[in-house]
Design an enzyme around this catalytic site. Structure first.
Site, mmCIF file in Angstrom:
data_model
loop_
_atom_site.group_PDB
_atom_site.id
_atom_site.type_symbol
_atom_site.label_atom_id
_atom_site.label_comp_id
_atom_site.label_asym_id
_atom_site.label_seq_id
_atom_site.Cartn_x
_atom_site.Cartn_y
_atom_site.Cartn_z
ATOM 1 N N HIS A 1 0.765 -0.976 -0.057
ATOM 2 C CA HIS A 1 0.140 0.017 0.002
ATOM 3 C C HIS A 1 1.013 1.110 0.142
ATOM 4 O O HIS A 1 1.987 1.195 0.521
ATOM 5 C CB HIS A 1 -0.855 -0.001 1.321
ATOM 6 C CG HIS A 1 -1.929 1.169 1.148
ATOM 7 N ND1 HIS A 1 -1.656 2.089 1.453
ATOM 8 C CD2 HIS A 1 -3.104 0.812 0.837
ATOM 9 C CE1 HIS A 1 -3.067 3.173 1.282
ATOM 10 N NE2 HIS A 1 -4.083 2.120 0.985
ATOM 11 N N SER B 1 -10.655 7.342 -2.691
ATOM 12 C CA SER B 1 -11.698 8.144 -2.369
ATOM 13 C C SER B 1 -13.081 7.773 -2.972
ATOM 14 O O SER B 1 -14.088 8.414 -3.235
ATOM 15 C CB SER B 1 -11.815 9.666 -2.693
ATOM 16 O OG SER B 1 -10.464 10.407 -2.041
ATOM 17 N N GLU C 1 -4.190 2.765 -7.142
ATOM 18 C CA GLU C 1 -4.444 3.944 -6.272
ATOM 19 C C GLU C 1 -3.745 5.144 -6.610
ATOM 20 O O GLU C 1 -2.590 5.149 -6.171
ATOM 21 C CB GLU C 1 -4.484 3.322 -4.850
ATOM 22 C CG GLU C 1 -5.508 2.202 -4.681
ATOM 23 C CD GLU C 1 -5.679 2.340 -3.120
ATOM 24 O OE1 GLU C 1 -6.662 2.218 -2.612
ATOM 25 O OE2 GLU C 1 -4.539 2.181 -2.459
HETATM 26 P P1 PGA Z 1 -9.787 6.106 0.799
HETATM 27 O O1 PGA Z 1 -8.431 4.993 0.924
HETATM 28 O O2 PGA Z 1 -10.818 5.303 0.298
HETATM 29 O O3 PGA Z 1 -9.819 6.589 2.143
HETATM 30 O O4 PGA Z 1 -9.471 6.985 -0.114
HETATM 31 C C1 PGA Z 1 -8.195 4.166 -0.078
HETATM 32 C C2 PGA Z 1 -6.874 3.309 0.274
HETATM 33 O O5 PGA Z 1 -5.867 3.828 0.859
HETATM 34 O O6 PGA Z 1 -7.184 2.086 -0.123
#
Ligand code: PGA
Length: 237
Positions: A102, A196, A159
């Site tokens: 991540h 998000s 992401e």
């Molecule tokens: P978020 O986080 O949905 O709060 O933007 C996504 C993630 O880090 O997997």
């Protein structure tokens, strides 16, 4: 990852969509118990994977919810004198999936592509499906070089950094273009979009041809919001 169904005389190829929740470093035991009580989803073909923290896993196993469990990380070492680490061996029987690389781990804990590659190999050996998070194409190229058999069980979570926890998503069109490029590099692996995602914007991402689902951080912390997001995804499928 694909299933077939017939409508009339046409054979349609449909994807089994994945909704992945990541709790990060949140929730006490009693908060997790409260979440479990409130979580309520309709029967559907959506594959729900939740990655709570390690200390929550037994609660979920006892609650027997119809969701799969994942860890938020895994040790690159098989077992031994590595204080604070949780190895694949320790997780066997508890989780089917592990999040790896991540962006918060890459940024805050110096996780490199090489470490990600070693963690993926540990997972594959332990029959835990690795869900590798990437924000740039180059990280996927590296993954392919380091672990050519990633496709065997792997899932990719794209992401973009600007979208994580900011309330500002990537555009669905760009996320889909990225997923197409990532599949060209890695082959036929499910590609998820994260950053998000909420019940209010989920409909923009479901139905994009190259996306197999979404990764959800903040919106997975509230059981009612997360259930709503999953139920909406099921209706859109
Ligand atoms: P978020 O986080 O949905 O709060 O933007 C996504 C993630 O880090 O997997």
């Amino acid at each position: 990852m694909y299933r077939t169904s017939t409508t009339g005389y046409n054979l349609i190829i449909m994807k089994n969509l994945i909704v992945l929740g990541n709790w990060k470093a949140n929730k006490t035991i009693s908060e997790a118990q409260d979440w479990i009580k409130k979580f309520s989803i309709e029967n559907s073909n959506i594959k729900v994977i939740l990655c709570p923290a390690f200390h929550h896993l037994s609660l979920f196993i006892e609650a027997k919810l119809s969701i799969a469990l994942g860890s938020q990380d895994i040790s690159e070492h098989p077992s031994g004198a590595y204080t604070g680490e949780i190895s694949a061996e320790m997780l066997t029987g508890l989780v089917k999936y592990a999040l790896i690389g991540h962006s918060e781990r890459r940024k805050n804990y110096g996780e490199t592509n090489e470490m990600v590659g070693r963690k993926v190999k540990v997972c594959l050996r332990a029959n835990i499906a690795p869900i590798v998070c990437i924000s740039e194409i180059e990280q996927a190229v590296n993954l392919k070089e380091l672990v050519p058999d990633f496709t065997r069980q792997g899932i990719l979570l794209y992401e973009p950094l600007f979208a994580i926890g900011t309330g500002q998503t990537d555009t669905p069109e760009h996320a889909n273009e990225m997923a197409i490029q990532l599949q060209q590099i890695l082959g036929d692996v499910p590609i998820l979009y994260g950053g998000s995602i909420s019940p209010d914007n989920i409909q923009q991402f479901i139905g994009k041809s190259a996306l197999s689902g979404v990764g959800v951080g903040g919106s997975s912390l509230d059981a009612i919001k997360f259930s709503d997001l999953i139920n909406k995804t099921a209706k859109l499928q």
